[in-house]
Scaffold this active site. Structure first.
Site, mmCIF file in Angstrom:
data_model
loop_
_atom_site.group_PDB
_atom_site.id
_atom_site.type_symbol
_atom_site.label_atom_id
_atom_site.label_comp_id
_atom_site.label_asym_id
_atom_site.label_seq_id
_atom_site.Cartn_x
_atom_site.Cartn_y
_atom_site.Cartn_z
ATOM 1 N N ARG A 50 60.579 35.207 68.740
ATOM 2 C CA ARG A 50 61.610 34.300 68.238
ATOM 3 C C ARG A 50 62.913 34.447 69.041
ATOM 4 O O ARG A 50 63.586 33.466 69.321
ATOM 5 C CB ARG A 50 61.899 34.599 66.771
ATOM 6 N N ASP A 151 70.262 26.050 52.075
ATOM 7 C CA ASP A 151 69.492 26.990 52.880
ATOM 8 C C ASP A 151 70.476 27.756 53.770
ATOM 9 O O ASP A 151 71.590 27.305 54.033
ATOM 10 C CB ASP A 151 68.462 26.255 53.752
HETATM 11 C C1 LIG Z 1 59.412 29.738 53.489
HETATM 12 S S1 LIG Z 1 60.855 28.773 53.286
HETATM 13 C C2 LIG Z 1 60.630 28.157 51.644
HETATM 14 C C3 LIG Z 1 60.876 26.672 51.557
HETATM 15 C C4 LIG Z 1 60.599 26.027 50.193
HETATM 16 N N1 LIG Z 1 61.378 26.621 49.153
HETATM 17 C C5 LIG Z 1 59.131 26.104 49.852
HETATM 18 O O1 LIG Z 1 58.728 26.875 48.973
HETATM 19 O O2 LIG Z 1 58.326 25.377 50.470
HETATM 20 C C6 LIG Z 1 62.100 30.049 53.045
HETATM 21 C C7 LIG Z 1 63.525 29.557 53.320
HETATM 22 O O3 LIG Z 1 64.438 30.550 52.857
HETATM 23 C C8 LIG Z 1 65.583 30.513 53.687
HETATM 24 N N2 LIG Z 1 66.346 31.772 53.550
HETATM 25 C C9 LIG Z 1 66.031 32.992 54.045
HETATM 26 N N3 LIG Z 1 67.004 33.887 53.761
HETATM 27 C C10 LIG Z 1 67.956 33.208 53.064
HETATM 28 C C11 LIG Z 1 69.216 33.585 52.502
HETATM 29 N N4 LIG Z 1 69.703 34.824 52.610
HETATM 30 N N5 LIG Z 1 69.931 32.633 51.853
HETATM 31 C C12 LIG Z 1 69.455 31.369 51.747
HETATM 32 N N6 LIG Z 1 68.277 30.948 52.265
HETATM 33 C C13 LIG Z 1 67.538 31.853 52.913
HETATM 34 C C14 LIG Z 1 64.987 30.300 55.071
HETATM 35 O O4 LIG Z 1 65.923 29.782 55.976
HETATM 36 C C15 LIG Z 1 63.819 29.357 54.792
HETATM 37 O O5 LIG Z 1 64.142 28.015 55.075
#
Ligand SMILES: C[S@@+](CC[C@H](N)C(=O)[O-])C[C@H]1O[C@@H](n2cnc3c(N)ncnc32)[C@H](O)[C@@H]1O
Length: 290
Positions: A50, A151
């Site tokens: 990445r 996000d």
């Molecule tokens: C796997 S995706 C989940 C997307 C959606 N909620 C779903 O279940 O399909 C996880 C998301 O969490 C976000 N994320 C990770 N750490 C975070 C943080 N500290 N605060 C807010 N969002 C965060 C990432 O950027 C990512 O887009």
């Protein structure tokens, strides 16, 4: 193998950039301090691939010098560093059993607008699925709803706000939903779809880091979706995030978690009422944001 060098997967080619075990440990500490994301040793290769793109873009030859650059908290590269380390897997109507529960709750609720928060919304498929569900629930393309989508990752938020997806992202949707909620791209946009403007208008995208002191969110929500993000946090961080989120939920609001996220350790915050669906625990109702 040199013990100081992050191990490579068997058969993988020689690395373009020098990457020591200490570099992985630095990345791990930095992203944990910034976003609460815990990376275990199995993520060594993922971190390399990445961030290698970022080293290429910024003209660095070694991870060490790239990471030194980030000693300045205000360095613009921080945004790319964080974006590169998030995992954004999502899809329309993922964990489909949640959507009828939401529809029923919205119809029964007297709250107008009915407010939903898609916390960790990734590229927008989740909040748009919420908007579509609520159009169906209220039998109108202009339902009395307000959807907040947040996000950490700024790149996914831009993609979400644009609402443009490759056609294969909507393969699983039935033709009624496709016609009602999407436009088919033509010309240079052939092979893509766009979420219709009336659906996009229902969703507000905003950056929010669960690990920040300030969230910049106000008011109460009737439902909070926080799915498939807690898995990236350790238990104390999960608990802190869940407590803070619960303060934004109305007393009869619903909290939706991801399929592999157990909230057993947060029984003081949420009480299960269905398959990964929760209500605020009685003792926790009426707390102020904090
Ligand atoms: C796997 S995706 C989940 C997307 C959606 N909620 C779903 O279940 O399909 C996880 C998301 O969490 C976000 N994320 C990770 N750490 C975070 C943080 N500290 N605060 C807010 N969002 C965060 C990432 O950027 C990512 O887009």
């Amino acid at each position: 193998m040199d013990a100081d060098v992050a191990p490579r997967l068997p058969g993988s080619p020689a690395r373009e950039f020098s990457y020591a075990r200490r570099d992985f440990q630095r990345v791990r500490e930095m992203i944990y301090a910034h976003a609460g994301i815990s990376l275990n040793d199995s993520k060594t290769e993922m971190v390399y691939s990445r961030l290698a793109r970022r080293l290429r873009m910024t003209g660095h030859r070694e991870f060490g010098t790239y990471l030194d650059m980030l000693a300045d908290d205000a360095h613009p590269e921080w945004e790319h560093f964080v974006n590169a380390l998030t995992t954004n897997l999502t899809e329309f109507f993922r964990e489909a059993h949640h959507y009828p529960v939401l529809a029923q709750h919205a119809r029964a609720s007297s709250s107008r607008p009915y407010r939903v928060w898609s916390a960790a919304c990734s590229t927008g498929e989740e909040p748009y699925s919420l908007a579509m569900t609520l159009c169906e629930a209220f039998q109108t393309d202009e339902p009395p709803v307000d959807i907040l989508a947040t996000d950490l990752d700024t790149q996914v938020l831009d993609k979400g706000a644009a609402g443009i997806y490759e056609m294969d992202r909507v393969d699983g949707l039935d033709s009624t939903r496709l016609k009602r909620f999407f436009l088919r791209g033509t010309g240079t946009r052939a092979g893509q779809v766009r979420v219709r403007a009336n659906i996009r208008k229902l969703v507000r995208f905003q950056q929010l880091n669960f690990h920040s002191a300030e969230w910049g969110v106000s008011g109460q929500f009737d439902a909070v979706f926080c799915r498939n993000v807690l898995i990236y946090f350790d238990k104390p961080t999960q608990h802190r995030v869940l407590r803070r989120l619960s303060a934004f939920l109305s007393a009869d609001g619903l909290f939706f978690a991801g399929h592999s996220e157990s909230l057993l350790h947060a029984a003081d915050v949420f009480t299960p009422i269905g398959k990964t669906v929760y209500r605020p625990a009685a003792a926790n109702r009426g707390r102020l944001h904090g």
